[in-house]
Each structure stands twice: as C-alpha cells, then as structure tokens.
Write a protein that holds these residues in place. Sequence first.
Motif, PDB file in Angstrom:
ATOM      1  N   GLY A 181       2.528   9.225  -6.424  1.00 29.49           N
ATOM      2  CA  GLY A 181       3.146  10.542  -6.318  1.00 29.49           C
ATOM      3  C   GLY A 181       4.183  10.777  -7.400  1.00 29.49           C
ATOM      4  N   LEU A 182       4.996   9.741  -7.657  1.00 30.83           N
ATOM      5  CA  LEU A 182       6.029   9.860  -8.688  1.00 30.83           C
ATOM      6  C   LEU A 182       5.417  10.036 -10.075  1.00 30.83           C
ATOM      7  CD1 LEU A 182       8.559   7.147  -7.445  1.00 30.83           C
ATOM      8  CD2 LEU A 182       8.870   9.647  -7.412  1.00 30.83           C
ATOM      9  N   GLN A 183       4.346   9.321 -10.346  1.00 33.50           N
ATOM     10  CA  GLN A 183       3.691   9.445 -11.647  1.00 33.50           C
ATOM     11  C   GLN A 183       3.174  10.875 -11.849  1.00 33.50           C
ATOM     12  OE1 GLN A 183       0.743   6.343 -11.590  1.00 33.50           O
ATOM     13  NE2 GLN A 183       2.151   4.840 -12.532  1.00 33.50           N
ATOM     14  N   GLY A 184       2.673  11.470 -10.746  1.00 31.74           N
ATOM     15  CA  GLY A 184       2.197  12.856 -10.848  1.00 31.74           C
ATOM     16  C   GLY A 184       3.335  13.821 -11.199  1.00 31.74           C
ATOM     17  N   GLY A 237       0.827  -1.208   0.000  1.00 30.35           N
ATOM     18  CA  GLY A 237       0.000   0.000   0.000  1.00 30.35           C
ATOM     19  C   GLY A 237       0.857   1.253   0.000  1.00 30.35           C
ATOM     20  N   ASP A 238       1.922   1.247   0.821  1.00 30.64           N
ATOM     21  CA  ASP A 238       2.836   2.392   0.853  1.00 30.64           C
ATOM     22  C   ASP A 238       3.508   2.595  -0.498  1.00 30.64           C
ATOM     23  OD1 ASP A 238       2.158   2.691   3.487  1.00 30.64           O
ATOM     24  OD2 ASP A 238       3.949   1.668   4.275  1.00 30.64           O
TER      25      ASP A 238
END
Length: 432
Positions: free
Chosen positions: A396-399, A388-389
């Motif tokens: 976040g990285l994809q964003g 899950g983490d």
Amino acid sequence: MYQFVHVESYSRSSPKTAQHKNSKSGKSSSKSGGHCVKYIVDEATRADGAHPHVDAPAPPILHYGKPLDQLEVTCEAWASTMTDSRGHKLRKDALCLAAGIVSAPHDIEPEAWEKFRSDSIAWLKEKYGDALESVVEHTDESHPHLHFYVVPKPGQRFESIHQGRAAAAAEKGQGGKKGEQNQAYKAAMREFQDEFFDRVGIQHGFTRIGPGKRRLTREEWKLEQIQAAAAAKTIAVAEATVTTSKVESQAIKQQAVNDAKVFADKTLKKADQILKAAESKGFASGFNKGIESVEQLPWWKKVGLYLSGAVRERDKLKVELETTKGDSETWKEKAKRYFGINKQLDLELKEVKPKLLSAEEELSVTRHKAKQAALLREENDQLTRQLGDAEHKIGGLQGRVEALKSMVDEQESAQKAQPVARRYEHEEGLSR
C-alpha cells in the motif's frame, strides 16, 4: 518359543452351503460348513491339487498307526455302528474324525525336534489310546509338525474323543443355554492345552501361550521365556542325575513344572488386569491403544512391578532350596545347579531393568522436545501472519509513493514549461 497344538472335527462329507442372515445388517451370505475327511486325507498325503500352500510337496512320514489311505474306511465303519438321537442312521455330515496338529518353531534344532516329536506321540497315545489311528510328519513346510487323527471306537459317541464337545454336550444335558455350552467348550479346550503343556511343552522350554493373544509387552514375554527355559533345564538336570532317586527326581521335575505354571498363570492374570485398566480409561482398542497413550497408561511402570514380583518369587525359591542343603551331599549339588540357573535369570533381569529406565528417560526427552516443537510451530505461524500483514502494508505504501512521485514529476514539468513560454512571448513583442 510357545507351544502350538490344535484339533478340529470333520465329517465324511462337507455340510451343504447355507444362507446366513446377519441380524444387524439384514444381509444374507453363504456359509460353508468346512472340509471333509477326504479333503483332509488328500491334503496330508499330498494328493494332486490338494496342497496349494506347499511349493515342493513330499510324502508324509508315518510315525504311528495305519496308513492314511485307510482313514476314510475307518470313519465309514464307525458311522455304520452309530445312530443319531432319534435312532436314525447317521447323516453324512455328522462328525466322525478329530484331526490335530502339533508344531514346533522353525528354528528348533534337529535333536530337540526328535525329542519333542517322541514326547508328543507318547502323549497322544496315552490320551487317545486305541482311538488314535495315525500320526504323520510333514517335512516340506517351514515349521516341523505332526498331524494326528482320532476316530471313536465302534459304539462310542464322537464326544468320547473330543473333550470340548463332550463338555458342551454335558452342559446341554444339564439344561445349559447355547452361550453356557460355548463357555464349557472353551474351558475344556483350555484344559486340553494345559494337559499338553504339563506333559510335553514345559519339558522342552515352551511357554503356554504366545504374547500376542495375551497382549504382553516384550519384556514380559522375554521374562516368561526365561522362566520356561530355566524349568526345562532343571528337568533335564534331574533326569540326568543318575545318583538321584526316582522320588527326588520326580520332586524336582514337579517343582519346576509348578513354578512355571504359577508364572504362566500370573502372566495371564496380569494381562487381564492391564486390559481391564485400559478399557476402563475408554480406549477404543483396549490395551494396544493404551500402550500408545503413554500419558494415560505408563506401561514401563507396570512391567517394573511385574519384574519385582518375579524377583520375589525367585528369592523365595532360593530360600526353599537353601533349607534342603542339610539333607545330603547329592541334594546340595542339585540345589547349587538350580541356584545357578536362577542366578542366570537374575543377570538377565538386571539387563532388562536398565533398558526400561532408558526407555522412560527417552520418552521424557521426546515429550519435552515435542512440546518445544509445538511452541516453535505456533511462533512460526504467528510470525508468518505478521509478515503477511507487513507485506500488505508495504504494498500500500509503495502505491502511495508512486502516486506522490507522479504528482511531483507533473509539477516539475509544469514549472519548467512556464519560463520558456514567457521568453517566446517577449521575443514576439520585440519583433513587432
């Protein structure tokens, strides 16, 4: 199989319904005194509406005494000869009839039932004498059984036919409190069960009490059944040996009865010890809870100790029988037969022990697997949390990647637009 004999008391009319107040909750509830003689007679004779538990009612078979339709008249006649402690006429709700039941297992063979029925009636006649009014048999229910009815003789108090109430009355006469009277009643009714067991039950291979009330394990119950069956066979052999004198035959029968009684007493004591041990460990529901908590109460070890005691008793009996071989050839034959019965018991005991060992091994394997399953579950939960983490971080990285890509696209568009603008400016200069 275990014996079932029970007796209850009844009056000419049911006691009035009274209000009973619970001392703890303070709530009141109706409390009925039970059935009367007429109800009992109607149920036994299969009168209309008095047998809801019987699908196909059949009339009772009278084996001894008077027809049941005379029972109410007999009770009225007795009551007319009696007075209460103050010298007053007996109330209608005063006890006047002792009615009981003798039942056999549903799978008993017809010939065995006939013999058991005959011995039971003989015991009832000897115990109650002229006070025994009737004995009937019902054949329309799952278990074959007898009903017997006892009324005191004129001038005799009701306690004369009910040993439990006689014991309670005697305790009361000596100043005993209500609790002490109840204990005297229970002790006398246990004696009632013992009498039937000694004279009838053990003769037919029945045990004194079933396993449920004593919290016996299946192995203990099976072992007691084997002992009772062996005693019954021994008694049958003694009765069938025509060359044996009456004294010798009675000695063998008494020895078998005594052995079975000792065995039954040990079972009762063993059950009490296990129950106390379970309660001392704080189990809320006593021994049943202790069986479930195998870590705290290893029942297979208790049964193993119990079987060892039985083997020692059997070996002792073998030695006693061996010493009698020199008396006579007849005695030798009886000893061999008795020894054969105990040999069968030995084989059955040997069958029980491997099952106990197998059960212990299975429990050990199950506990090990349970521990492994718990560890795997914990690891799985930890991996789930880590996954899950990771998914959150990936999101976040994809964003951020999308944002950077958008910035790069804007710069590339700007760079492409600059040369075109300069060319337009040059062409406009030339045309001027």
